[in-house]
Scaffold this motif. Structure first.
Motif, mmCIF file in Angstrom:
data_model
loop_
_atom_site.group_PDB
_atom_site.id
_atom_site.type_symbol
_atom_site.label_atom_id
_atom_site.label_comp_id
_atom_site.label_asym_id
_atom_site.label_seq_id
_atom_site.Cartn_x
_atom_site.Cartn_y
_atom_site.Cartn_z
ATOM 1 N N LYS A 124 12.218 157.258 47.970
ATOM 2 C CA LYS A 124 10.788 157.083 48.241
ATOM 3 C C LYS A 124 9.952 158.195 47.602
ATOM 4 O O LYS A 124 8.962 157.928 46.912
ATOM 5 C CB LYS A 124 10.544 157.052 49.745
ATOM 6 C CG LYS A 124 9.074 156.840 50.116
ATOM 7 C CD LYS A 124 8.882 156.812 51.606
ATOM 8 C CE LYS A 124 7.408 156.572 51.965
ATOM 9 N NZ LYS A 124 6.509 157.557 51.368
ATOM 10 N N ASP A 125 10.332 159.443 47.861
ATOM 11 C CA ASP A 125 9.561 160.553 47.292
ATOM 12 C C ASP A 125 9.626 160.560 45.766
ATOM 13 O O ASP A 125 8.644 160.868 45.076
ATOM 14 C CB ASP A 125 10.080 161.886 47.832
ATOM 15 C CG ASP A 125 9.743 162.076 49.308
ATOM 16 O OD1 ASP A 125 8.850 161.360 49.803
ATOM 17 O OD2 ASP A 125 10.373 162.914 49.962
ATOM 18 N N ALA A 126 10.810 160.201 45.236
ATOM 19 C CA ALA A 126 10.965 160.154 43.783
ATOM 20 C C ALA A 126 10.087 159.067 43.178
ATOM 21 O O ALA A 126 9.469 159.255 42.127
ATOM 22 C CB ALA A 126 12.426 159.927 43.416
ATOM 23 N N ALA A 127 10.010 157.912 43.861
ATOM 24 C CA ALA A 127 9.188 156.813 43.371
ATOM 25 C C ALA A 127 7.718 157.221 43.325
ATOM 26 O O ALA A 127 6.991 156.911 42.367
ATOM 27 C CB ALA A 127 9.380 155.579 44.259
ATOM 28 N N GLY A 160 27.426 163.017 38.756
ATOM 29 C CA GLY A 160 25.996 163.175 38.974
ATOM 30 C C GLY A 160 25.524 164.599 38.693
ATOM 31 O O GLY A 160 24.447 164.804 38.113
ATOM 32 N N ASN A 161 26.333 165.586 39.132
ATOM 33 C CA ASN A 161 25.966 166.982 38.866
ATOM 34 C C ASN A 161 25.954 167.285 37.368
ATOM 35 O O ASN A 161 25.064 167.990 36.873
ATOM 36 C CB ASN A 161 26.944 167.918 39.584
ATOM 37 C CG ASN A 161 26.596 168.083 41.057
ATOM 38 O OD1 ASN A 161 25.469 168.396 41.398
ATOM 39 N ND2 ASN A 161 27.573 167.838 41.938
ATOM 40 N N PHE A 217 16.263 159.604 37.221
ATOM 41 C CA PHE A 217 17.450 160.119 37.900
ATOM 42 C C PHE A 217 17.259 161.576 38.332
ATOM 43 O O PHE A 217 17.554 161.948 39.472
ATOM 44 C CB PHE A 217 18.673 160.014 36.990
ATOM 45 C CG PHE A 217 19.818 160.881 37.431
ATOM 46 C CD1 PHE A 217 20.532 160.593 38.587
ATOM 47 C CD2 PHE A 217 20.160 162.018 36.706
ATOM 48 C CE1 PHE A 217 21.569 161.415 39.015
ATOM 49 C CE2 PHE A 217 21.183 162.838 37.115
ATOM 50 C CZ PHE A 217 21.894 162.540 38.274
ATOM 51 N N VAL A 218 16.761 162.407 37.432
ATOM 52 C CA VAL A 218 16.550 163.820 37.751
ATOM 53 C C VAL A 218 15.551 163.959 38.899
ATOM 54 O O VAL A 218 15.739 164.787 39.807
ATOM 55 C CB VAL A 218 16.074 164.587 36.505
ATOM 56 C CG1 VAL A 218 15.587 165.994 36.884
ATOM 57 C CG2 VAL A 218 17.192 164.685 35.487
ATOM 58 N N THR A 219 14.502 163.156 38.894
ATOM 59 C CA THR A 219 13.499 163.224 39.957
ATOM 60 C C THR A 219 14.104 162.829 41.297
ATOM 61 O O THR A 219 13.835 163.463 42.326
ATOM 62 C CB THR A 219 12.306 162.311 39.617
ATOM 63 O OG1 THR A 219 11.775 162.667 38.345
ATOM 64 C CG2 THR A 219 11.208 162.442 40.670
ATOM 65 N N VAL A 220 14.937 161.777 41.310
ATOM 66 C CA VAL A 220 15.603 161.359 42.549
ATOM 67 C C VAL A 220 16.547 162.455 43.037
ATOM 68 O O VAL A 220 16.572 162.795 44.222
ATOM 69 C CB VAL A 220 16.368 160.038 42.340
ATOM 70 C CG1 VAL A 220 17.210 159.702 43.565
ATOM 71 C CG2 VAL A 220 15.402 158.902 42.045
ATOM 72 N N ALA A 221 17.326 163.014 42.111
ATOM 73 C CA ALA A 221 18.286 164.051 42.489
ATOM 74 C C ALA A 221 17.581 165.268 43.071
ATOM 75 O O ALA A 221 18.068 165.888 44.029
ATOM 76 C CB ALA A 221 19.127 164.447 41.284
ATOM 77 N N GLU A 222 16.444 165.629 42.505
ATOM 78 C CA GLU A 222 15.705 166.801 42.990
ATOM 79 C C GLU A 222 14.933 166.498 44.274
ATOM 80 O O GLU A 222 14.731 167.391 45.110
ATOM 81 C CB GLU A 222 14.740 167.288 41.902
ATOM 82 C CG GLU A 222 15.459 167.881 40.693
ATOM 83 C CD GLU A 222 14.529 168.275 39.563
ATOM 84 O OE1 GLU A 222 14.963 169.044 38.681
ATOM 85 O OE2 GLU A 222 13.365 167.807 39.552
ATOM 86 N N SER A 223 14.503 165.226 44.451
ATOM 87 C CA SER A 223 13.754 164.850 45.647
ATOM 88 C C SER A 223 14.672 164.622 46.840
ATOM 89 O O SER A 223 14.281 164.843 47.986
ATOM 90 C CB SER A 223 12.934 163.577 45.391
ATOM 91 O OG SER A 223 12.014 163.766 44.329
ATOM 92 N N LYS A 251 21.154 158.718 48.474
ATOM 93 C CA LYS A 251 20.825 159.459 47.242
ATOM 94 C C LYS A 251 20.517 160.946 47.500
ATOM 95 O O LYS A 251 19.755 161.569 46.772
ATOM 96 C CB LYS A 251 19.604 158.844 46.524
ATOM 97 C CG LYS A 251 19.674 157.345 46.341
ATOM 98 C CD LYS A 251 20.881 156.916 45.513
ATOM 99 C CE LYS A 251 20.859 155.406 45.262
ATOM 100 N NZ LYS A 251 22.098 154.913 44.624
ATOM 101 N N ASN A 252 21.136 161.515 48.546
ATOM 102 C CA ASN A 252 20.880 162.918 48.846
ATOM 103 C C ASN A 252 22.026 163.845 48.464
ATOM 104 O O ASN A 252 21.958 165.049 48.707
ATOM 105 C CB ASN A 252 20.540 163.104 50.324
ATOM 106 C CG ASN A 252 21.667 162.614 51.231
ATOM 107 O OD1 ASN A 252 22.677 162.095 50.757
ATOM 108 N ND2 ASN A 252 21.478 162.775 52.536
ATOM 109 N N SER A 253 23.079 163.270 47.875
ATOM 110 C CA SER A 253 24.189 164.111 47.407
ATOM 111 C C SER A 253 24.786 163.493 46.151
ATOM 112 O O SER A 253 24.958 162.273 46.053
ATOM 113 C CB SER A 253 25.260 164.262 48.491
ATOM 114 O OG SER A 253 25.745 162.998 48.902
#
Length: 295
Positions: A20-23, A61-62, A10-16, A54-56
């Motif tokens: 796709k980039d998170a995966a 989520g925050n 989740f953290v990786t997706v939120a930061e990416s 998944k960009n906001s």
């Protein structure tokens, strides 16, 4: 139950900002990442992202991002500490050693040992062989370096042998001998006993020792007593390494007048990673250093 790896995804997706980039970052497929996020939202009980892109993040989520980062940092730090301990980069090491080794051997040995372990805490006890054994047996010291000691709760691993020598004033009559000193040469001398020389097994020496009225255990005090003319003493060669102004170290004719020095360890008690690393280092480095010191 929420798993740490789900939080990490989740953290990786939120930061990416996208799946796709998170995966790619976590080494998983995009569908696997999407499934992990869905399971995490079901577990939490609310949406973490405002849209499918998944960009906001939502308010939940925050909050999840802040707490997730904290949990991941804490976990990674704990794992790092455990790995550092296992590889002897951190921890504590308590050493009990006879004075001659503590003074003339351990300083350079510890310097080299700690070069790659700057966070290891070291405690050094400068004591006689009997006390070394007691400290190791009781667990107060992780490892000991002392004269040979076997049986009971300790094991002894030899490091080196050290000949005894006679310490006297540099103007003593014995300094004029052109040969090693015999026990019979000391019949008229005043002998100052010490803990180290008590290990000499020669019967002639024991008779000389039995007549002694002075016993001194500290090497500095022994040298001062000899300089003052109060008597002679017998010490291991390593103890007298380096210049002692005003005194002379004479060879003994008795080739058996020597001691074996080695590692003293608790029997059947596995050492800590740091203690195990120091043991291996000591077995490799100390014999060569002592040979150099005594040559």
């Amino acid at each position: 139950m929420i798993k740490l790896e789900a939080l990490r995804v989740f953290v990786t997706v939120a930061e990416s900002g996208n799946i796709k980039d998170a995966a790619d970052a976590v080494g998983r497929t995009a569908s696997a990442v999407s499934m992990t996020l869905k399971q995490l939202e079901d577990e939490i009980g609310g949406p973490l992202f405002q849209t499918d892109r998944k960009n906001s993040l939502t308010a939940l989520g925050n909050l999840m991002l802040d707490l997730g980062r904290e949990q991941i940092r804490s976990f990674d730090k704990s794992v790092s500490i455990m790995r550092a301990f296992a590889h002897s980069r951190i921890g504590s090491l308590s050493i009990a050693s006879v004075p001659s080794v503590a003074t003339n051997v351990l300083p350079p040995i510890l310097q080299r040992f700690l070069e790659t372990r700057p966070q290891v805490q070291v405690e050094l006890f400068d004591i006689d062989s009997a006390q070394v054994r007691r400290m190791v047996e009781s667990g107060v010291a992780d490892i000991g370096i002392a004269g040979e000691s076997r049986g009971g709760g300790v094991e002894f691993t030899p490091l080196f042998s050290d000949r005894f020598k006679l310490l006297c004033k540099d103007d003593h009559d014995l300094c004029g001998l052109r040969r090693p000193v015999e026990w019979s040469d000391l019949n008229a001398a005043t002998l100052i006993r010490n803990g180290a020389s008590d290990r000499i097994e020669a019967e002639d020496y024991k008779q000389l020792s039995a007549r002694s009225l002075i016993t001194v255990y500290n090497v500095t005090s022994l040298v001062a007593m000899v300089k003052a003319g109060l008597g002679l003493t017998i010490l291991p060669s390593l103890t007298m390494h380096g210049a002692h102004e005003g005194v002379a170290a004479l060879d003994l004719a008795d080739a058996a007048a020597s001691r074996r020095v080695g590692l003293v360890e608790r029997r059947d008690v596995p050492p800590s990673p740091v203690a195990a690393a120091f043991r291996a280092f000591a077995l490799k480095e100390i014999p060569a250093l002592v040979t150099e010191r005594l040559s």
